[in-house]
Design an enzyme around this catalytic site. Sequence first.
Site, PDB file in Angstrom:
ATOM      1  N   CYS A  75       0.847  -1.188   0.000  1.00 13.67           N
ATOM      2  CA  CYS A  75       0.000   0.000   0.000  1.00 13.67           C
ATOM      3  C   CYS A  75       0.888   1.246   0.000  1.00 13.67           C
ATOM      4  CB  CYS A  75      -0.875  -0.039   1.245  1.00 13.67           C
ATOM      5  SG  CYS A  75      -1.599   1.528   1.723  1.00 13.67           S
ATOM      6  N   GLU A  76       0.622   2.142  -0.917  1.00 12.52           N
ATOM      7  CA  GLU A  76       1.461   3.342  -1.002  1.00 12.52           C
ATOM      8  C   GLU A  76       1.211   4.318   0.149  1.00 12.52           C
ATOM      9  OE1 GLU A  76      -0.875   6.421  -3.956  1.00 12.52           O
ATOM     10  OE2 GLU A  76       0.384   4.897  -4.867  1.00 12.52           O
ATOM     11  N   HIS A  77       0.113   4.161   0.865  1.00 12.05           N
ATOM     12  CA  HIS A  77      -0.198   5.089   1.954  1.00 12.05           C
ATOM     13  C   HIS A  77       0.541   4.744   3.245  1.00 12.05           C
ATOM     14  CE1 HIS A  77      -4.114   5.546  -0.442  1.00 12.05           C
ATOM     15  NE2 HIS A  77      -3.306   6.531  -0.748  1.00 12.05           N
ATOM     16  N   HIS A  78       0.763   3.448   3.493  1.00 11.51           N
ATOM     17  CA  HIS A  78       1.381   3.033   4.756  1.00 11.51           C
ATOM     18  C   HIS A  78       2.592   2.117   4.556  1.00 11.51           C
ATOM     19  CE1 HIS A  78      -2.934   3.802   5.604  1.00 11.51           C
ATOM     20  NE2 HIS A  78      -2.394   4.533   6.567  1.00 11.51           N
ATOM     21  N   GLN A 116      -5.226  -0.501  -4.616  1.00 10.60           N
ATOM     22  CA  GLN A 116      -5.909  -1.573  -5.346  1.00 10.60           C
ATOM     23  C   GLN A 116      -6.674  -1.052  -6.555  1.00 10.60           C
ATOM     24  OE1 GLN A 116      -8.005  -4.332  -2.835  1.00 10.60           O
ATOM     25  NE2 GLN A 116      -9.397  -4.934  -4.486  1.00 10.60           N
ATOM     26  N   HIS A 144      -5.975  -6.044   3.167  1.00  8.18           N
ATOM     27  CA  HIS A 144      -5.028  -4.954   3.369  1.00  8.18           C
ATOM     28  C   HIS A 144      -4.599  -4.888   4.824  1.00  8.18           C
ATOM     29  CE1 HIS A 144      -5.870  -2.823  -0.548  1.00  8.18           C
ATOM     30  NE2 HIS A 144      -6.846  -3.709  -0.496  1.00  8.18           N
ATOM     31  N   CYS A 146      -3.155  -2.532   6.252  1.00  4.87           N
ATOM     32  CA  CYS A 146      -3.433  -1.217   6.828  1.00  4.87           C
ATOM     33  C   CYS A 146      -4.843  -1.166   7.433  1.00  4.87           C
ATOM     34  CB  CYS A 146      -3.224  -0.105   5.794  1.00  4.87           C
ATOM     35  SG  CYS A 146      -4.213  -0.260   4.303  1.00  4.87           S
TER      36      CYS A 146
END
Length: 180
Positions: A75-78, A116, A144, A146
Amino acid sequence: MENVLEESYRKILLATGEDCQREGLIKTPARAAKAMRYLTSGYKKSLDEVVNHAVFKEESGGVICVKDIEFYSLCEHHILPFWGKCHVAYIPDGKIIGLSKMARIVDMYARRLQVQERLSEQIADAVESVLKPKGVAVCIEAQHMCMMMRGVEKADSKTRTVIARGELKNEELSVKEIFW
């Protein structure tokens, strides 16, 4: 560049209060850097390289569906893992692709920092680019970390994305019937 990544992991460990000289952590920055390079290896690949001329002329009717292609991504956010199954379907228009190439296309895009929704679109874009099919559909169901181990902590949650284009977007051909 390798040393930059390794040194960055060393700084992260130190920032958490860890002792990078203790036995279990001495080689961790190097191992983590190697793992990150592998987990993001999709940036170093191109669609042409992955497909490798495995597109063949074939007058095939109906829908071709490759189901249950497992994938692993970050995941690019976390920068936490997400993983699941990807299903890719298309209606050929005079060309088909080697079946293993579908899995390689999924892996190429999954091995990047991702969301995703974009991953689904990139796979559909790739199939359209390579085959120019009458229709293409991509369904991904993933879990996920996250969502599971931080934030709302919903361990059994899954996310499903479905992209349908061309004739597979029409009401006549139900994507549900293809994937489920």
